[in-house]
Design a protein around this motif. Sequence first.
Motif: not given
Length: 715
Positions: A13-14, A320-326, A712-713
């Motif tokens: 997801s990240a 986790p996708a949102l955490l990686a995006w944010l 990716p950050a």
Amino acid sequence: MRGNLAARIGVWSAHHRKTAIVGWLLFVVLTAGIGGAAGMVEMSASEQGTGDSARAQKILDDAGLDQPAGELVLVGGATPGAWKPAAAELTAAIRETGEVRTVAAPVVSQSGREALISFEIAGDSEQAPDRVGPVLDAVRDVDRAHAEVELHQFGQASSEKWLGDLLSEDFVKAELTAVPLALGILLVAFGAVVAALLPVVLALTACAAAFGLLSLASHQLHLFQTTYSVMFLMGLAVGVDYCLFYLRRERDERAAGRDAETALRIAAATSGRAVLVSGVTVMVAMAGMFLSGLMLFEGFALATILVVFIAMLGSVTVLPALLAWLGDRIDAGRVPFLNRRSKRGTRESGALAGAMIRPVLARPKLFAVLGVTLLLALAAPALGMKTEQLGWEKQFGSDAALSIAHKKITEAFPGGPEPARVVVKSEDLGSERMRAALAAFDRVTLHEESGIAEIEVPLAGNGSDGRSQDALATLREKTVPAAFDGTGAEVHVGGDLAESVDFNDQLKRGIVPVFVFITGVTFLLMLFCFRSYVIAVTSILLNLLSVAAAYGVMVAVFQHGWGASLVGTEAVGAIQSWMPLFVLVVLFGLSMDYHVFVVSRIREARDRGLDTGGAISEGIRRTAGAVTGAAAIMVAVFAVFGTLTMQDMKQMGVGLAVAVLLDATIVRMVLLPSVMALLGERNWRTPKALRRLPTLEHGEPESTGRHAAPVPAGR
């Protein structure tokens, strides 16, 4: 990480955050939109019940005999006959609305001071609540114009309209109160607006998607009208908690000096896995309600399973996708004082938990005895628990308009509002023997084209007390068999009291298989998860103590009235009949939130080489902040339902809130560590049959952060 499903999902997801986020939004919008368009299908009268009364109602439903929505209006004066002018005006006003049929002449009470006007709402009974408005207005106008008398209305249409309006208002109240409360607690916990909003938004979107799917499913499994409220209660509490566990672990790892990608991967491998185990355990526990034999609980089971599954899915995919995006923007909208406090929160909560746990681990036997004694003392009132289908006065309080009307009518005309209803089905209603049997009753309605007769039999008492129950038993066991013996007719006894009695009888039969199922499945899941029969057994025993204590508090507050005024209610002398089974199942599931999360962290420390005492101390200290925040949110959400109008919502809210509070404090901070300390290395004994199974990971080795693909950050 290779064998950790949650870690693999989190890393995927990240790396594919756009796909995960857009996919989640499309899923929520489509399910909510399609489900909203399809609408919810509620249970029919026969589906709500069970036993003899349900069979009576089903005969009427299958024959297409729609029982008109009956209404009663009591007109009472200070002296005999004082009611006559108001009754005449009221009868004319009711007829003029055009919404009624067959307005009967007033029936006078024995004292002569009261008269009872009965009539039926025209049209389909299911649409009657929507058509009763003009009649209610007419009764209100006559009541205002005649100060010398008092008017009280009670009936199917008026009560259903009042109940529908009340449920809508209560549901809006719950939403408008619970969501800000959860948001406020998260804001204090994280000190940043974005971090606080994230769990609430994910929980609400999970509820929206679950609402849509449940609406679609209701076309196959019809639902009770409060099912959506139960779903929202569970969805908000569980959804926020799962996100909180995940987010807290990610922030703890960042605070420990790890980079964003490593912190997210460790959170996925540890808290993500705990969320999966907890979610599966909760869903399996909820599935036990399918064994109750009642459609009400089948609907509750489906609703809670759907919302827990979607909340769990969102926590391990889109979160986790949102955490990686944010990235670092997760701390956007910092509240200065709260942000400084939240940064200290983990250290302070860990230090406080450490200070509390030291005496427990130093003298585990003493604290185990004290903890068990306290919970057993709280559970003691449950030994006298009485359950029943709560009537209007108990459900809504003695000062509610419908409760007053019901009481007044029952006192002046015993058996009036809630007579027993005998349904007779025969191929030859006109036979001499059948006519003789029907002649033994006064109020008989024949449907000769369907071969069905309906008989109304007034019951002594107030409709739910001991006199009424004795009268119903006499009717079922003596009067009806004696009248229809040898006729060959199919005869069943229904009515409000009969439905309540049958419902309670089925609950008593159903609670045993439900209990066996959830305890057995919980044991197997904990055994497989931790590979320890000792942990599995202690999990069940601690859960049972929490449930027993919750039962005791519910009985003390709602049955006996101890402290009832604190929650805006009064002693009702009984617990709602479906409540014990529902609370048992829900608490067995919800307690796994904390138990799996805490024990996983203890096992994680144990796998790193700490001894049992050190692992317990570290596990409790490391999870203290998350457990405290999660428990505060659950208690707040459940407590909101304790402030609603209906007695069963109050009982459910207070019971669950107290149980979660005890579970997160006495059980997790005192009993769990003291019992595990007493058991020592026996906690980790693995049965020989399980030694061949793959070992489930409870932590993330530090070295993996240097070899795994980078996340990716966010930019």
